[in-house]
Design a protein around this motif. Structure first.
Motif, PDB file in Angstrom:
ATOM      1  N   SER A   1       0.850  -1.149   0.049  1.00 24.36           N
ATOM      2  CA  SER A   1       0.073  -0.118  -0.009  1.00 24.36           C
ATOM      3  C   SER A   1       0.866   1.181   0.084  1.00 24.36           C
ATOM      4  CB  SER A   1      -0.898   0.065   1.204  1.00 24.36           C
ATOM      5  OG  SER A   1      -0.113   0.428   2.668  1.00 24.36           O
TER       6      SER A   1
ATOM      7  N   ALA B   1      -0.145  -6.071   3.248  1.00 24.56           N
ATOM      8  CA  ALA B   1      -0.079  -4.764   3.886  1.00 24.56           C
ATOM      9  C   ALA B   1      -0.529  -5.077   5.425  1.00 24.56           C
ATOM     10  CB  ALA B   1      -1.076  -3.715   3.209  1.00 24.56           C
TER      11      ALA B   1
ATOM     12  N   GLY C   1      13.527  -2.377  -1.033  1.00 20.85           N
ATOM     13  CA  GLY C   1      14.016  -2.010   0.460  1.00 20.85           C
ATOM     14  C   GLY C   1      13.652  -3.249   1.292  1.00 20.85           C
TER      15      GLY C   1
HETATM   16  P1  NAP Z   1       5.987   3.863   2.232  1.00 18.31           P
HETATM   17  O1  NAP Z   1       5.017   4.838   1.400  1.00 18.31           O
HETATM   18  O2  NAP Z   1       6.877   4.835   2.983  1.00 18.31           O
HETATM   19  O3  NAP Z   1       5.375   2.935   3.013  1.00 18.31           O
HETATM   20  C1  NAP Z   1       5.847   2.642   4.253  1.00 18.31           C
HETATM   21  C2  NAP Z   1       4.969   1.454   4.745  1.00 18.31           C
HETATM   22  O4  NAP Z   1       5.471   0.151   5.099  1.00 18.31           O
HETATM   23  C3  NAP Z   1       4.174   1.549   5.958  1.00 18.31           C
HETATM   24  O5  NAP Z   1       2.849   2.278   5.838  1.00 18.31           O
HETATM   25  C4  NAP Z   1       3.942   0.115   6.363  1.00 18.31           C
HETATM   26  O6  NAP Z   1       2.456  -0.263   5.968  1.00 18.31           O
HETATM   27  C5  NAP Z   1       4.845  -0.592   5.762  1.00 18.31           C
HETATM   28  N1  NAP Z   1       5.877  -1.144   7.052  1.00 18.31           N
HETATM   29  C6  NAP Z   1       6.279  -0.346   8.180  1.00 18.31           C
HETATM   30  N2  NAP Z   1       6.929  -1.043   9.066  1.00 18.31           N
HETATM   31  C7  NAP Z   1       6.940  -2.326   8.398  1.00 18.31           C
HETATM   32  C8  NAP Z   1       7.349  -3.707   8.781  1.00 18.31           C
HETATM   33  N3  NAP Z   1       7.930  -3.804   9.935  1.00 18.31           N
HETATM   34  N4  NAP Z   1       7.197  -4.662   8.212  1.00 18.31           N
HETATM   35  C9  NAP Z   1       6.307  -4.572   6.950  1.00 18.31           C
HETATM   36  N5  NAP Z   1       5.759  -3.562   6.651  1.00 18.31           N
HETATM   37  C10 NAP Z   1       6.068  -2.384   7.317  1.00 18.31           C
HETATM   38  O7  NAP Z   1       7.144   2.875   1.460  1.00 18.31           O
HETATM   39  P2  NAP Z   1       7.718   3.380  -0.050  1.00 18.31           P
HETATM   40  O8  NAP Z   1       8.045   4.665  -0.168  1.00 18.31           O
HETATM   41  O9  NAP Z   1       6.550   2.670  -1.010  1.00 18.31           O
HETATM   42  O10 NAP Z   1       8.922   2.400   0.118  1.00 18.31           O
HETATM   43  C11 NAP Z   1       8.778   0.891  -0.108  1.00 18.31           C
HETATM   44  C12 NAP Z   1      10.187   0.553   0.035  1.00 18.31           C
HETATM   45  O11 NAP Z   1      10.900   0.821  -0.958  1.00 18.31           O
HETATM   46  C13 NAP Z   1      10.751   0.802   1.225  1.00 18.31           C
HETATM   47  O12 NAP Z   1      11.718  -0.275   1.859  1.00 18.31           O
HETATM   48  C14 NAP Z   1      11.929   1.985   0.659  1.00 18.31           C
HETATM   49  O13 NAP Z   1      13.050   1.806   1.586  1.00 18.31           O
HETATM   50  C15 NAP Z   1      12.204   1.195  -0.546  1.00 18.31           C
HETATM   51  N6  NAP Z   1      12.795   2.349  -1.602  1.00 18.31           N
HETATM   52  C16 NAP Z   1      13.876   1.941  -2.138  1.00 18.31           C
HETATM   53  C17 NAP Z   1      14.464   2.907  -2.991  1.00 18.31           C
HETATM   54  C18 NAP Z   1      15.658   2.229  -3.784  1.00 18.31           C
HETATM   55  O14 NAP Z   1      16.358   2.957  -4.449  1.00 18.31           O
HETATM   56  N7  NAP Z   1      16.124   0.748  -3.474  1.00 18.31           N
HETATM   57  C19 NAP Z   1      13.790   4.081  -3.279  1.00 18.31           C
HETATM   58  C20 NAP Z   1      12.704   4.302  -2.675  1.00 18.31           C
HETATM   59  C21 NAP Z   1      12.154   3.535  -1.780  1.00 18.31           C
HETATM   60  P3  NAP Z   1       1.779  -1.655   6.344  1.00 18.31           P
HETATM   61  O15 NAP Z   1       0.666  -1.108   7.283  1.00 18.31           O
HETATM   62  O16 NAP Z   1       1.422  -2.538   5.533  1.00 18.31           O
HETATM   63  O17 NAP Z   1       2.595  -2.129   7.552  1.00 18.31           O
END
Ligand code: NAP
Length: 345
Positions: free
Chosen positions: A165, A187, A255
């Motif tokens: 989500s 999620a 991530g």
């Molecule tokens: P986001 O919108 O910030 O979403 C965060 C969500 O992660 C939270 O709402 C929560 O939803 C879930 N979460 C929190 N703690 C958790 C846990 N312990 N276990 C499982 N889920 C958890 O995320 P995003 O921006 O889409 O980023 C997603 C991933 O991509 C992250 O890991 C981020 O670091 C990574 N990323 C990587 C790059 C790259 O260059 N490789 C760039 C951008 C982002 P729930 O209610 O579902 O737990």
């Protein structure tokens, strides 16, 4: 004469250990001169929207040899945001332009080393400006590059997205549906699970917090296995996914959000599946794919305007709400992309 105005900032108090708390950040009231910056290479920005991203937690500890630098305790936090140029000595940027890129968690920022790879100009203003923190910004390119470049998706394949989500997850799920894949997301609440199915078009979804056995949940959703796993959370979920991957499956390691606040990260026990199932697992950092941004915009803007892709944001009002919004990411309080509105244009 240059106008002097007050400038509230969010300061990192100290390096953080364990789960991030609001009290790890403090507010500071300073002043700033809004001059034209002529004779320098700097750009002065009025910050409009700030992006809350989980990688920011990593920057709150002392890092060595990482792709990003640690924040400096006692200084404002930095991150992606949308801003208006108030003055510029840099020939690449003109007063009045709207940009997105690296800025400070404060009302006004002076960016001394702006280039067209750190501050991107906003040309299409028919979409909400806040979208440039998410679907039209860094997380959007992440979803696009991670899915299309690393996963080699094909029609009919089975795709699992964790953290579905979040901004990256909701986009990857929709990209996969556009190709004709069978898509499942995980999620952390019933509301989010409903959103995945009813709004983003996922075929199936489950609440990972309520499943006693993640392996069994994945077997229920993927009786014949997973072709593509888009990894956003790591830890126990990755372990369970490895057991359910198909032969020659692909994993894009984007991530590992579940590990960000842990001093001792959890181990992964089923890595031998990479060998026995000939799985290709590849990590990536979005910075290496910023050159795809113009191509991505060409694809995504028409899809948004035609209503063929949906996007959910969670907007917190005012810089005062920024620490709490950032902390909320790690308990899943946000529904969709977490943004902070600092000011209206
Ligand atoms: P986001 O919108 O910030 O979403 C965060 C969500 O992660 C939270 O709402 C929560 O939803 C879930 N979460 C929190 N703690 C958790 C846990 N312990 N276990 C499982 N889920 C958890 O995320 P995003 O921006 O889409 O980023 C997603 C991933 O991509 C992250 O890991 C981020 O670091 C990574 N990323 C990587 C790059 C790259 O260059 N490789 C760039 C951008 C982002 P729930 O209610 O579902 O737990």
């Amino acid at each position: 004469m240059a106008k002097q105005v007050s400038n509230k900032q969010v300061i990192l108090k100290h390096y953080v250990t364990g789960y991030l708390k609001e009290s790890d950040m403090v507010f500071k009231n300073t002043t700033i001169k809004l001059d034209d910056q002529k004779g320098s290479n700097a750009v002065i920005l009025k910050n409009l929207y700030l992006s809350c991203d989980s990688y920011m937690r990593s920057r709150m500890r002392k890092l060595e040899g990482s792709y990003v630098e640690s924040f400096t305790p006692g200084s404002p936090i930095t991150g992606y945001g949308v801003a208006k140029v108030l003055g510029s000595g840099n020939s690449n940027f003109q007063k009045g332009e709207l940009v997105w890129g690296m800025t400070g968690w404060e009302e006004y920022s002076i960016v001394t080393k702006a280039t067209d790879q750190t501050l991107f100009k906003i040309h299409d203003k028919d979409v909400p400006l806040s979208y440039y923190t998410g679907i039209l910004g860094m997380p959007g390119i992440t979803a696009y590059a991670g899915f299309y470049e690393l996963c080699s998706p094909k029609k009919g394949e089975t795709v699992f997205v964790s953290g579905a989500s979040g901004v990256v997850g909701q986009l990857v799920g929709q990209f996969a549906k556009m190709i004709g894949c069978y898509v499942v997301g995980s999620a952390g609440s019933k509301e989010k699970v409903d959103l995945l199915k009813s709004k983003f078009g996922f075929d199936e979804a489950f609440n990972y917090k309520e499943e006693q056995d993640l392996d069994a949940a994945l077997k229920r959703c993927f009786p014949d296995g997973i072709d593509i796993y888009f990894e956003n959370v790591g830890g126990k979920m990755l372990d369970a996914v490895l057991l359910n991957m198909k032969l020659h499956g692909h994993i894009a390691a984007c991530g590992m959000l579940s590990q960000n606040n842990l001093e001792q990260t959890e181990g992964v026990h089923n890595l031998s599946c990479l060998i026995t199932k000939r799985i290709r697992m590849e990590g990536f950092i979005v910075f290496d794919y910023f050159h795809l941004y113009p191509k991505y915009l060409e694809m995504i803007i028409p899809l948004i305007k035609a209503g063929n892709i949906v996007y959910v944001e969670d907007i917190a009002e005012g810089l005062e709400s920024a620490p709490s919004a950032l902390v909320g990411l790690f308990s899943g309080r946000n529904i969709g992309k977490q943004v902070v509105r600092v000011s209206r244009e």
